[in-house]
Design a protein around this motif. Structure first.
Motif, PDB file in Angstrom:
ATOM      1  N   ILE A 128     -15.362   7.177  31.236  1.00 25.02           N
ATOM      2  CA  ILE A 128     -14.304   7.964  30.607  1.00 25.02           C
ATOM      3  C   ILE A 128     -13.024   7.139  30.589  1.00 25.02           C
ATOM      4  CG2 ILE A 128     -13.077  10.151  30.575  1.00 25.02           C
ATOM      5  CD1 ILE A 128     -16.154  10.378  30.340  1.00 25.02           C
ATOM      6  N   ILE A 129     -12.482   6.942  29.395  1.00 24.91           N
ATOM      7  CA  ILE A 129     -11.276   6.141  29.224  1.00 24.91           C
ATOM      8  C   ILE A 129     -10.172   6.981  28.587  1.00 24.91           C
ATOM      9  CG2 ILE A 129     -10.264   4.150  28.026  1.00 24.91           C
ATOM     10  CD1 ILE A 129     -13.042   2.828  28.175  1.00 24.91           C
ATOM     11  N   ASN A 130      -9.021   7.000  29.242  1.00 26.02           N
ATOM     12  CA  ASN A 130      -7.841   7.655  28.685  1.00 26.02           C
ATOM     13  C   ASN A 130      -7.043   6.605  27.919  1.00 26.02           C
ATOM     14  OD1 ASN A 130      -5.530   9.279  28.227  1.00 26.02           O
ATOM     15  ND2 ASN A 130      -4.620   8.597  30.157  1.00 26.02           N
ATOM     16  N   MET A 131      -6.987   6.754  26.602  1.00 29.34           N
ATOM     17  CA  MET A 131      -6.306   5.781  25.745  1.00 29.34           C
ATOM     18  C   MET A 131      -5.014   6.413  25.214  1.00 29.34           C
ATOM     19  SD  MET A 131      -6.734   2.630  24.867  1.00 29.34           S
ATOM     20  CE  MET A 131      -8.489   2.260  24.950  1.00 29.34           C
ATOM     21  N   ALA A 132      -3.981   6.387  26.051  1.00 29.53           N
ATOM     22  CA  ALA A 132      -2.720   7.033  25.672  1.00 29.53           C
ATOM     23  C   ALA A 132      -1.999   6.294  24.564  1.00 29.53           C
ATOM     24  CB  ALA A 132      -1.823   7.161  26.900  1.00 29.53           C
ATOM     25  N   THR A 133      -2.193   4.971  24.491  1.00 31.84           N
ATOM     26  CA  THR A 133      -1.565   4.190  23.418  1.00 31.84           C
ATOM     27  C   THR A 133      -2.581   3.954  22.306  1.00 31.84           C
ATOM     28  OG1 THR A 133      -0.236   3.019  25.082  1.00 31.84           O
ATOM     29  CG2 THR A 133      -0.242   2.128  22.850  1.00 31.84           C
ATOM     30  N   ILE A 134      -2.332   4.513  21.153  1.00 29.73           N
ATOM     31  CA  ILE A 134      -3.221   4.341  20.007  1.00 29.73           C
ATOM     32  C   ILE A 134      -2.880   3.045  19.269  1.00 29.73           C
ATOM     33  CG2 ILE A 134      -3.863   5.367  17.776  1.00 29.73           C
ATOM     34  CD1 ILE A 134      -2.811   7.980  19.805  1.00 29.73           C
ATOM     35  N   LYS A 135      -1.596   2.681  19.278  1.00 33.23           N
ATOM     36  CA  LYS A 135      -1.155   1.402  18.715  1.00 33.23           C
ATOM     37  C   LYS A 135       0.002   0.878  19.559  1.00 33.23           C
ATOM     38  CE  LYS A 135       0.956  -0.726  14.648  1.00 33.23           C
ATOM     39  NZ  LYS A 135       1.703  -0.453  13.399  1.00 33.23           N
ATOM     40  N   PRO A 136      -0.083  -0.324  20.126  1.00 33.54           N
ATOM     41  CA  PRO A 136      -1.220  -1.253  20.025  1.00 33.54           C
ATOM     42  C   PRO A 136      -2.390  -0.810  20.905  1.00 33.54           C
ATOM     43  CG  PRO A 136       0.442  -2.133  21.504  1.00 33.54           C
ATOM     44  CD  PRO A 136       1.030  -0.891  20.924  1.00 33.54           C
ATOM     45  N   LEU A 137      -3.586  -0.924  20.357  1.00 38.82           N
ATOM     46  CA  LEU A 137      -4.787  -0.512  21.061  1.00 38.82           C
ATOM     47  C   LEU A 137      -5.127  -1.517  22.165  1.00 38.82           C
ATOM     48  CD1 LEU A 137      -7.131   1.630  20.878  1.00 38.82           C
ATOM     49  CD2 LEU A 137      -8.350  -0.061  19.501  1.00 38.82           C
ATOM     50  N   ASP A 138      -5.654  -1.012  23.267  1.00 43.40           N
ATOM     51  CA  ASP A 138      -6.108  -1.878  24.359  1.00 43.40           C
ATOM     52  C   ASP A 138      -7.465  -2.473  23.960  1.00 43.40           C
ATOM     53  OD1 ASP A 138      -6.901  -3.116  26.703  1.00 43.40           O
ATOM     54  OD2 ASP A 138      -6.222  -1.493  28.004  1.00 43.40           O
ATOM     55  N   GLU A 139      -7.421  -3.535  23.195  1.00 47.31           N
ATOM     56  CA  GLU A 139      -8.644  -4.129  22.645  1.00 47.31           C
ATOM     57  C   GLU A 139      -9.576  -4.631  23.748  1.00 47.31           C
ATOM     58  OE1 GLU A 139      -7.833  -7.046  19.681  1.00 47.31           O
ATOM     59  OE2 GLU A 139      -6.821  -5.616  18.338  1.00 47.31           O
ATOM     60  N   GLU A 140      -9.010  -5.226  24.765  1.00 47.78           N
ATOM     61  CA  GLU A 140      -9.823  -5.774  25.854  1.00 47.78           C
ATOM     62  C   GLU A 140     -10.660  -4.683  26.522  1.00 47.78           C
ATOM     63  OE1 GLU A 140      -9.266  -8.187  30.110  1.00 47.78           O
ATOM     64  OE2 GLU A 140      -7.528  -7.775  28.836  1.00 47.78           O
ATOM     65  N   LEU A 141     -10.042  -3.537  26.768  1.00 44.99           N
ATOM     66  CA  LEU A 141     -10.747  -2.432  27.430  1.00 44.99           C
ATOM     67  C   LEU A 141     -11.833  -1.846  26.535  1.00 44.99           C
ATOM     68  CD1 LEU A 141     -10.849  -0.737  29.996  1.00 44.99           C
ATOM     69  CD2 LEU A 141      -9.159   0.804  28.973  1.00 44.99           C
ATOM     70  N   VAL A 142     -11.538  -1.709  25.237  1.00 52.18           N
ATOM     71  CA  VAL A 142     -12.512  -1.171  24.287  1.00 52.18           C
ATOM     72  C   VAL A 142     -13.713  -2.108  24.155  1.00 52.18           C
ATOM     73  CG1 VAL A 142     -12.933  -0.535  21.872  1.00 52.18           C
ATOM     74  CG2 VAL A 142     -10.795   0.145  22.978  1.00 52.18           C
ATOM     75  N   LEU A 143     -13.455  -3.391  24.010  1.00 49.55           N
ATOM     76  CA  LEU A 143     -14.538  -4.369  23.861  1.00 49.55           C
ATOM     77  C   LEU A 143     -15.400  -4.434  25.120  1.00 49.55           C
ATOM     78  CD1 LEU A 143     -12.611  -7.234  22.029  1.00 49.55           C
ATOM     79  CD2 LEU A 143     -14.356  -5.730  21.053  1.00 49.55           C
ATOM     80  N   LYS A 144     -14.779  -4.351  26.277  1.00 54.66           N
ATOM     81  CA  LYS A 144     -15.520  -4.359  27.544  1.00 54.66           C
ATOM     82  C   LYS A 144     -16.439  -3.140  27.631  1.00 54.66           C
ATOM     83  CE  LYS A 144     -14.673  -5.087  32.508  1.00 54.66           C
ATOM     84  NZ  LYS A 144     -15.360  -3.964  33.158  1.00 54.66           N
ATOM     85  N   ALA A 145     -15.920  -1.985  27.216  1.00 59.61           N
ATOM     86  CA  ALA A 145     -16.720  -0.756  27.233  1.00 59.61           C
ATOM     87  C   ALA A 145     -17.891  -0.857  26.259  1.00 59.61           C
ATOM     88  CB  ALA A 145     -15.839   0.443  26.884  1.00 59.61           C
ATOM     89  N   ALA A 146     -17.637  -1.424  25.089  1.00 56.38           N
ATOM     90  CA  ALA A 146     -18.694  -1.575  24.082  1.00 56.38           C
ATOM     91  C   ALA A 146     -19.786  -2.511  24.573  1.00 56.38           C
ATOM     92  CB  ALA A 146     -18.094  -2.093  22.777  1.00 56.38           C
ATOM     93  N   GLN A 147     -19.393  -3.620  25.166  1.00 55.70           N
ATOM     94  CA  GLN A 147     -20.360  -4.602  25.650  1.00 55.70           C
ATOM     95  C   GLN A 147     -21.189  -4.080  26.815  1.00 55.70           C
ATOM     96  OE1 GLN A 147     -17.548  -7.683  26.442  1.00 55.70           O
ATOM     97  NE2 GLN A 147     -17.352  -8.283  24.281  1.00 55.70           N
ATOM     98  N   GLU A 148     -20.572  -3.295  27.677  1.00 57.74           N
ATOM     99  CA  GLU A 148     -21.250  -2.843  28.890  1.00 57.74           C
ATOM    100  C   GLU A 148     -21.988  -1.513  28.716  1.00 57.74           C
ATOM    101  OE1 GLU A 148     -18.196  -5.097  32.005  1.00 57.74           O
ATOM    102  OE2 GLU A 148     -18.286  -2.906  31.974  1.00 57.74           O
TER     103      GLU A 148
END
Length: 219
Positions: A128-148
Motif C-alpha cells: 500500500i502506497i500513499n502518493m500524496a504528490t501527483i506531480k512530480p510523481l515519485d517515479e522511483e517508488l512506482v517503478l520499484k513497486a512495479a518491478q517487485e
C-alpha cells in the motif's frame, strides 16, 4: 501563475465526490488533470489531517506554484504526528507486499490501507502506497513497486482520465510495462447524496479495492 512561475500556493477545498449533497456542479473530479498540464505546477492531495498540515508547510517552503486539493468530509487520521515528515515528490509505503501494489492518494489512501489488511487475511500480499504528490510523481517508488509486485492498482477520488492513474500508466508504459487497474470516477459526473454513500456507489471504497485486487490476482 504558471507562465511566470509565481510563488503562489493554491489551497482548493471541497474536491471530489465526497462533497456530497451539493451535487455534480460542486464535485470537482478534474482538478488533478487540469493542474498537471500547467508547466512547473506541483499537484498534491493529503490523506489525513497530519499530512495536510505538513503539506502546507512544505508548500510554503517550496519556491514556485503549488496546487493542494483538500476534501470536505472528515477522514480518519492514521499518521502519527510525532516524527512524521513530508517531502514534495515522495510517496510513502504504508504496508509492504509483493502480490500487487495499490497506489492511492487523498482519502482513498486510508481505504487502500484498510483494503490491504483485508487482502492479507485473504492470502494476498498487497503493498500500500500513499502518493500524496501527483506531480512530480515519485517515479522511483512506482517503478520499484512495479518491478517487485508485477501488478499495480491506482486509487483516486478523481476522474480516471488525467489524474494519478494516468500519471502512473504514462511512467510505466515508457520505463517498465506493467499491468494496471485504475480505480476512480469513470468519465461521468457525480450527483447529490450523502458522501459515504456516494463513495461506495462510485467504487471509491476499501470493499471495491478488495474486489478489484482479488480479481486482478486471480483469487
Amino acid at each position: 501563475i504558471g507562465y511566470p512561475h509565481l510563488n503562489v500556493k493554491i489551497g482548493a477545498t471541497h474536491g471530489g465526490i465526497s462533497v456530497g449533497e451539493d451535487g455534480a456542479s460542486h464535485q470537482c473530479c478534474e482538478d488533478f488533470a487540469l493542474m498537471r498540464t500547467i508547466p512547473g505546477m506541483v499537484v498534491m492531495s493529503p490523506s489525513d489531517d497530519v499530512e495536510a498540515r505538513a503539506m502546507v508547510k512544505a508548500a510554503y517552503e517550496h519556491e514556485g506554484p503549488v496546487y493542494m486539493r483538500f476534501g470536505r468530509s472528515a477522514v480518519p487520521v492514521f499518521h502519527e504526528e510525532d516524527g512524521f515528515t513530508f517531502q514534495i515528490g515522495k510517496g510513502e509505503v504504508l504496508m509492504d507486499g509483493s502480490d500487487v501494489a495499490i497506489i492511492a492518494t487523498g482519502l482513498l489512501s486510508y481505504e487502500a490501507l484498510e483494503a490491504g489488511k483485508a487482502l492479507k487475511e485473504a492470502g494476498i500480499s498487497a503493498r500500500i502506497i500513499n502518493m500524496a504528490t501527483i506531480k512530480p510523481l515519485d517515479e522511483e517508488l512506482v517503478l520499484k513497486a512495479a518491478q517487485e509486485c508485477g501488478k499495480i492498482i491506482t486509487c483516486e477520488e478523481h476522474s480516471v482520465i488525467g489524474g494519478l492513474g494516468e500519471a502512473v500508466c504514462a511512467l510505466l508504459s515508457e520505463k517498465c510495462p506493467t499491468l494496471v487497474r485504475r480505480i476512480g470516477v469513470n468519465d461521468e459526473f457525480g450527483h447529490s447524496g450523502p458522501a459515504a454513500d456516494l463513495l461506495k456507489q462510485f467504487g471509491l471504497s476499501a470493499e471495491h479495492i478488495v474486489e478489484v485486487a482479488k480479481d486482478f490476482c486471480g483469487k
